[in-house]
Write a protein that holds these residues in place. Structure first.
Motif, mmCIF file in Angstrom:
data_model
loop_
_atom_site.group_PDB
_atom_site.id
_atom_site.type_symbol
_atom_site.label_atom_id
_atom_site.label_comp_id
_atom_site.label_asym_id
_atom_site.label_seq_id
_atom_site.Cartn_x
_atom_site.Cartn_y
_atom_site.Cartn_z
ATOM 1 N N ALA A 189 -55.573 -19.434 2.870
ATOM 2 C CA ALA A 189 -54.915 -19.352 4.173
ATOM 3 C C ALA A 189 -54.541 -17.914 4.487
ATOM 4 C CB ALA A 189 -53.677 -20.243 4.206
ATOM 5 N N THR A 190 -54.606 -17.597 5.779
ATOM 6 C CA THR A 190 -54.201 -16.286 6.277
ATOM 7 C C THR A 190 -53.294 -16.501 7.489
ATOM 8 O OG1 THR A 190 -55.993 -16.055 7.903
ATOM 9 C CG2 THR A 190 -56.477 -15.386 5.631
ATOM 10 N N ALA A 191 -52.746 -15.409 7.997
ATOM 11 C CA ALA A 191 -51.956 -15.465 9.229
ATOM 12 C C ALA A 191 -52.158 -14.158 9.977
ATOM 13 C CB ALA A 191 -50.476 -15.685 8.925
ATOM 14 N N ALA A 192 -51.966 -14.204 11.303
ATOM 15 C CA ALA A 192 -52.109 -12.989 12.106
ATOM 16 C C ALA A 192 -51.090 -11.945 11.667
ATOM 17 C CB ALA A 192 -51.933 -13.330 13.584
ATOM 18 N N SER A 193 -49.912 -12.401 11.281
ATOM 19 C CA SER A 193 -48.909 -11.521 10.692
ATOM 20 C C SER A 193 -47.956 -12.363 9.865
ATOM 21 C CB SER A 193 -48.136 -10.743 11.759
ATOM 22 O OG SER A 193 -47.316 -11.617 12.518
ATOM 23 N N THR A 194 -47.413 -11.774 8.824
ATOM 24 C CA THR A 194 -46.395 -12.444 8.008
ATOM 25 C C THR A 194 -45.280 -11.449 7.708
ATOM 26 O OG1 THR A 194 -47.521 -11.884 5.930
ATOM 27 C CG2 THR A 194 -48.018 -14.033 6.906
ATOM 28 N N THR A 195 -44.071 -11.967 7.599
ATOM 29 C CA THR A 195 -42.929 -11.144 7.219
ATOM 30 C C THR A 195 -42.099 -11.926 6.206
ATOM 31 O OG1 THR A 195 -42.882 -10.298 9.494
ATOM 32 C CG2 THR A 195 -41.050 -9.696 8.062
ATOM 33 N N LEU A 196 -41.733 -11.268 5.128
ATOM 34 C CA LEU A 196 -40.974 -11.916 4.060
ATOM 35 C C LEU A 196 -39.897 -10.969 3.554
ATOM 36 C CD1 LEU A 196 -40.488 -14.090 1.833
ATOM 37 C CD2 LEU A 196 -42.295 -12.951 0.501
ATOM 38 N N ALA A 197 -38.689 -11.506 3.429
ATOM 39 C CA ALA A 197 -37.590 -10.763 2.811
ATOM 40 C C ALA A 197 -36.941 -11.657 1.770
ATOM 41 C CB ALA A 197 -36.568 -10.333 3.860
ATOM 42 N N ILE A 198 -36.723 -11.114 0.563
ATOM 43 C CA ILE A 198 -36.107 -11.855 -0.532
ATOM 44 C C ILE A 198 -34.943 -11.046 -1.082
ATOM 45 C CG2 ILE A 198 -36.467 -12.900 -2.811
ATOM 46 C CD1 ILE A 198 -39.406 -13.193 -2.162
ATOM 47 N N ALA A 199 -33.803 -11.699 -1.246
ATOM 48 C CA ALA A 199 -32.605 -11.021 -1.721
ATOM 49 C C ALA A 199 -32.650 -10.804 -3.220
ATOM 50 C CB ALA A 199 -31.366 -11.832 -1.351
ATOM 51 N N GLY A 200 -32.193 -9.632 -3.646
ATOM 52 C CA GLY A 200 -32.083 -9.356 -5.059
ATOM 53 C C GLY A 200 -30.709 -9.658 -5.615
ATOM 54 N N GLU A 201 -29.700 -9.709 -4.735
ATOM 55 C CA GLU A 201 -28.323 -9.952 -5.143
ATOM 56 C C GLU A 201 -27.643 -10.875 -4.135
ATOM 57 O OE1 GLU A 201 -27.129 -8.867 -7.915
ATOM 58 O OE2 GLU A 201 -28.662 -7.401 -8.484
ATOM 59 N N ASN A 207 -27.588 -15.861 -1.885
ATOM 60 C CA ASN A 207 -27.768 -15.794 -3.342
ATOM 61 C C ASN A 207 -28.980 -14.938 -3.699
ATOM 62 O OD1 ASN A 207 -25.719 -17.936 -3.958
ATOM 63 N ND2 ASN A 207 -27.184 -19.204 -2.821
ATOM 64 N N PRO A 208 -29.061 -14.474 -4.946
ATOM 65 C CA PRO A 208 -30.321 -13.868 -5.402
ATOM 66 C C PRO A 208 -31.447 -14.895 -5.244
ATOM 67 C CG PRO A 208 -28.567 -13.490 -6.993
ATOM 68 C CD PRO A 208 -28.033 -14.474 -6.005
ATOM 69 N N GLY A 209 -32.539 -14.523 -4.601
ATOM 70 C CA GLY A 209 -33.639 -15.451 -4.354
ATOM 71 C C GLY A 209 -33.589 -16.102 -2.995
ATOM 72 N N SER A 210 -32.468 -15.957 -2.253
ATOM 73 C CA SER A 210 -32.459 -16.419 -0.859
ATOM 74 C C SER A 210 -33.505 -15.622 -0.083
ATOM 75 C CB SER A 210 -31.081 -16.221 -0.231
ATOM 76 O OG SER A 210 -30.111 -17.039 -0.846
ATOM 77 N N PHE A 211 -34.154 -16.255 0.874
ATOM 78 C CA PHE A 211 -35.273 -15.582 1.538
ATOM 79 C C PHE A 211 -35.430 -16.072 2.969
ATOM 80 C CE2 PHE A 211 -37.033 -19.553 0.042
ATOM 81 C CZ PHE A 211 -37.835 -19.962 1.093
ATOM 82 N N ILE A 212 -36.198 -15.310 3.735
ATOM 83 C CA ILE A 212 -36.651 -15.735 5.056
ATOM 84 C C ILE A 212 -38.108 -15.331 5.185
ATOM 85 C CG2 ILE A 212 -35.715 -13.627 6.103
ATOM 86 C CD1 ILE A 212 -35.345 -15.296 8.707
ATOM 87 N N PHE A 213 -38.926 -16.252 5.700
ATOM 88 C CA PHE A 213 -40.374 -16.043 5.810
ATOM 89 C C PHE A 213 -40.834 -16.493 7.191
ATOM 90 C CE2 PHE A 213 -44.680 -17.880 5.549
ATOM 91 C CZ PHE A 213 -45.403 -16.780 5.132
ATOM 92 N N LYS A 214 -41.718 -15.713 7.783
ATOM 93 C CA LYS A 214 -42.271 -16.074 9.087
ATOM 94 C C LYS A 214 -43.749 -15.700 9.132
ATOM 95 C CE LYS A 214 -41.655 -15.615 14.087
ATOM 96 N NZ LYS A 214 -40.878 -14.980 15.175
#
Length: 307
Positions: A154-166, A107-114
């Motif tokens: 808060a911080t992290a050594a690395s972060t990755t985020l993807a969020i769907a627009g459609e 869905n729009p707004g579906s995401f994955i974060f690490k």
């Protein structure tokens, strides 16, 4: 940034135990920063320590505090329609194998974060300085009526985020690293993005940016709000008497007061209707207190964007 980001912000708060991403994303917020939320954006106004609002002898900040990494990698509306091994041909090294994976966003707004190795720094002695801050921030130095103070970053050594627009957005990823699950390719340092479809936001951060925070917000004491509501209703219950006398008419001035609706706006109205000099350094603690920033404040970050 529109309402499709709200799902990520709400889930982040719930999964990480109360941390909130900055808005815009990847803005820096440090312990002691104070800000307001205006038109759905965080407006940074200053820092308690840099502006010497907290005396130097009262500065007490923690060292780095490790966070539970399991709570900092999560997703919503994600599936893995394809994951497997492929073969390629390099000009010098010859044939090689690689992992290939497709992530599908429902869905729009579906995401994955690490996030890798999350940690935080916080104000250790908040309980000792909170009352003096109320007086300084509302009376003796400033006259704020709405304010947030960052208490932990808060911080992290690395972060990755993807969020769907459609709906049906996709990411196709590849790596020469073994693939053992949904999150293994996503966010990995040597993962390559082959293609993306309808992804509104996709970012890999390799610096320790303090882009996640906990905060305290300035609110009015419940006792004062209750008194304000009772007094407001009492003073307006017989308003028909003066309207008939003033306007020499027979207007129907019957009003049914909704205490819940009054309560929603009581904080703003209470401060506006106070008598001159009623709020001063000696009475500030009777009117104000601090509360934790919550999901209600995330809603403020998306006001005007719909539900």
């Amino acid at each position: 940034m529109d309402r499709i980001y709200k799902n990520f912000y709400r889930q982040f708060y719930l999964k990480t135990g109360g941390f909130i991403p900055t808005k815009p994303l990847n803005q820096n917020l440090f312990p002691g920063d104070y800000f307001q939320i205006k038109n759905g954006e965080i407006v940074l106004l200053g820092n308690l320590y840099r502006n010497s609002i907290v005396n130097s002898q009262d500065v007490d900040l923690s060292g780095t505090i490790p966070q539970n990494s399991a709570n900092w990698s999560f997703s919503d509306g994600i599936s893995k329609p394809y994951s497997g091994r492929g073969h390629g041909q390099a000009p010098i090294d010859g044939q090689f194998e690689f992992s290939r994976q497709i992530l599908a966003f429902a869905n729009p707004g579906s995401f994955i974060f690490k996030a890798e190795q999350p940690e935080s720094v916080k104000i250790n002695n908040w309980n000792e300085i909170q009352q003096s801050l109320i007086i300084k921030l509302t009376q003796s130095i400033y006259s704020f009526r709405e304010l947030y103070v960052v208490t932990e970053s808060a911080t992290a050594a690395s972060t990755t985020l993807a969020i769907a627009g459609e709906s049906s957005a996709e990411l196709e990823l590849a790596s020469d690293t073994e693939n053992f699950g949904l999150a293994d390719l996503f966010g990995h340092s040597n993962t390559k993005t082959i293609q993306s479809k309808d992804i509104d936001y996709y970012h890999h951060e390799t610096k320790r940016k303090p882009a996640y925070f906990k905060a305290k917000k300035l609110i009015v004491q419940e006792e004062k709000i209750s008194y304000f509501i009772s007094d407001f209703i009492s003073r307006n219950n017989h308003s028909f008497e003066w309207t008939n006398e003033l306007f020499n008419s027979h207007f129907d001035n019957t009003v049914e007061f909704n205490s819940e609706r009054i309560l929603q706006n009581a904080q703003d109205h209470l401060l506006d209707m106070m008598q001159s000099n009623e709020l001063n350094p000696n009475t500030a603690l009777l009117y104000f207190k601090w509360a934790n920033a919550s999901l209600d404040d995330i809603e403020k970050l998306f006001e005007g964007y719909g539900n």
